[in-house]
Write an enzyme that holds these catalytic residues in place. Structure first.
Site, PDB file in Angstrom:
ATOM      1  N   SER A   1      -9.270   4.785   1.244  1.00 30.52           N
ATOM      2  CA  SER A   1      -7.958   5.428   1.190  1.00 30.52           C
ATOM      3  C   SER A   1      -7.056   4.798   0.136  1.00 30.52           C
ATOM      4  O   SER A   1      -5.856   5.018   0.119  1.00 30.52           O
ATOM      5  CB  SER A   1      -7.269   5.311   2.557  1.00 30.52           C
ATOM      6  OG  SER A   1      -7.102   3.955   2.921  1.00 30.52           O
ATOM      7  N   CYS A   2      -7.639   4.001  -0.762  1.00 33.36           N
ATOM      8  CA  CYS A   2      -6.799   3.234  -1.680  1.00 33.36           C
ATOM      9  C   CYS A   2      -6.219   4.089  -2.795  1.00 33.36           C
ATOM     10  O   CYS A   2      -5.325   3.653  -3.497  1.00 33.36           O
ATOM     11  CB  CYS A   2      -7.606   2.088  -2.285  1.00 33.36           C
ATOM     12  SG  CYS A   2      -8.981   2.645  -3.321  1.00 33.36           S
ATOM     13  N   GLY A   3      -6.747   5.288  -3.027  1.00 29.69           N
ATOM     14  CA  GLY A   3      -6.221   6.122  -4.090  1.00 29.69           C
ATOM     15  C   GLY A   3      -6.825   5.815  -5.440  1.00 29.69           C
ATOM     16  O   GLY A   3      -6.496   6.445  -6.436  1.00 29.69           O
TER      17      GLY A   3
END
Length: 291
Positions: A124-126
């Site tokens: 989910s870090c982008g």
């Protein structure tokens, strides 16, 4: 230290009948991991094997690669919770055992890890997929392509989910835990851990192996409950594990990492069925009929 399970009151409705009773729940508490005194990461975990969890996490971050890299791990004495004054208490607080400090051995070179945590470790870090793959490629210490040859029969792989489930002791009491297990190439169980987070269960396995001088895990199979995320594939690669099997689906980035690193990635391992997404040379597949 915190308990693995806790009891809470629950209202049960069964076939229209309402009753009240205590229920056993899996415990979930935060664990802050510090590296040489500096805050690094916080994870929600089931208490227990905290030192192994921290060590395994730092293997996946590229900080630790062997037991000699590790000087010690301690609970931070300053992490306390207030206790009301009373006949048996001073009111000054007690250790929550929710903060650990990992000290590396002198001379261990640390990668560039920010206080916000090295961002490639979560799905989910982008961060874009290519950057995530590059980060693992540049920090992996145990190239899977160079590992000793492992070849597994489909029947052996098919037996692993039931064997994993049979050893989930806390899951039997709570129904709320993920599990990860290491098997050798003969299908013998090497270790199993449970945790509210499947990534924590894997970290506990890897950390215990590091503490025992067992890295790389180059002749083992990692079996996980649930899906195979990029993060789990990363942890397998960083520990030198050549085969990752999951009862559910992999993510697209997990498949990309497996293909690039040489990891054998198996999903939907249920009964005699499975999907092999990468590294099929380690599975003794029979020739498929052409359609």
């Amino acid at each position: 230290m915190g308990r693995v399970t806790e009891r809470r009151k629950v209202i049960r409705v069964r076939d229209g009948r309402v009753s009240s009773r205590p229920d056993t729940l899996v415990a979930e508490e935060p664990l802050e991991i510090r590296l040489n005194g500096r805050p690094l990461a916080i994870t929600m975990r089931t208490p227990g094997d905290d030192f192994a969890l921290a060590a395994g996490f730092l293997v996946s971050e590229g900080v630790l690669g062997s037991a000699s890299d590790l000087q010690n791990i301690v609970y931070c004495a300053g992490a306390t919770q207030e206790v009301p004054p009373g006949p048996s208490g001073s009111g000054r607080g007690s250790n929550t055992y929710n903060v650990v400090d990992v000290r590396t051995a002198p001379g261990v070179e640390l990668p560039d890890i920010t206080l916000e945590r090295n961002v490639y470790t979560t799905s989910s870090c982008g961060l874009c997929g290519k950057a995530s793959l590059d980060a693992v490629r540049t920090t992996a210490r145990f190239p899977i392509a160079d590992a000793p040859p492992v070849r597994l029969e489909p029947e052996l792989l098919a037996s692993l989910p039931d064997r994993l489930r049979d050893r989930q002791r806390v899951f039997d009491r709570t129904g709320g835990l993920h599990a990860a297990a290491l098997f050798d190439e003969e299908g013998d169980l090497l270790d199993i851990r449970e945790d509210v987070g499947r990534h924590n269960a894997v970290d506990k396995l890897v950390g215990r192996a590091l503490q025992g001088g067992g890295l790389p895990l180059s002749r083992s199979v990692l079996m996980v409950s649930g899906r195979a995320s990029f993060e789990l594939a990363q942890k397998a690669v960083m520990a030198g594990i050549p085969v990752l099997a999951a009862v559910s689906a992999p993510s697209s980035l997990a498949v990309d990492l497996a293909a690039e690193s040489g990891l054998t990635l198996i999903g939907f391992l249920r009964g005699s069925s499975m999907n092999v997404y990468a590294g099929e040379h380690r599975v003794a597949l029979r020739a498929a009929a052409a359609h």
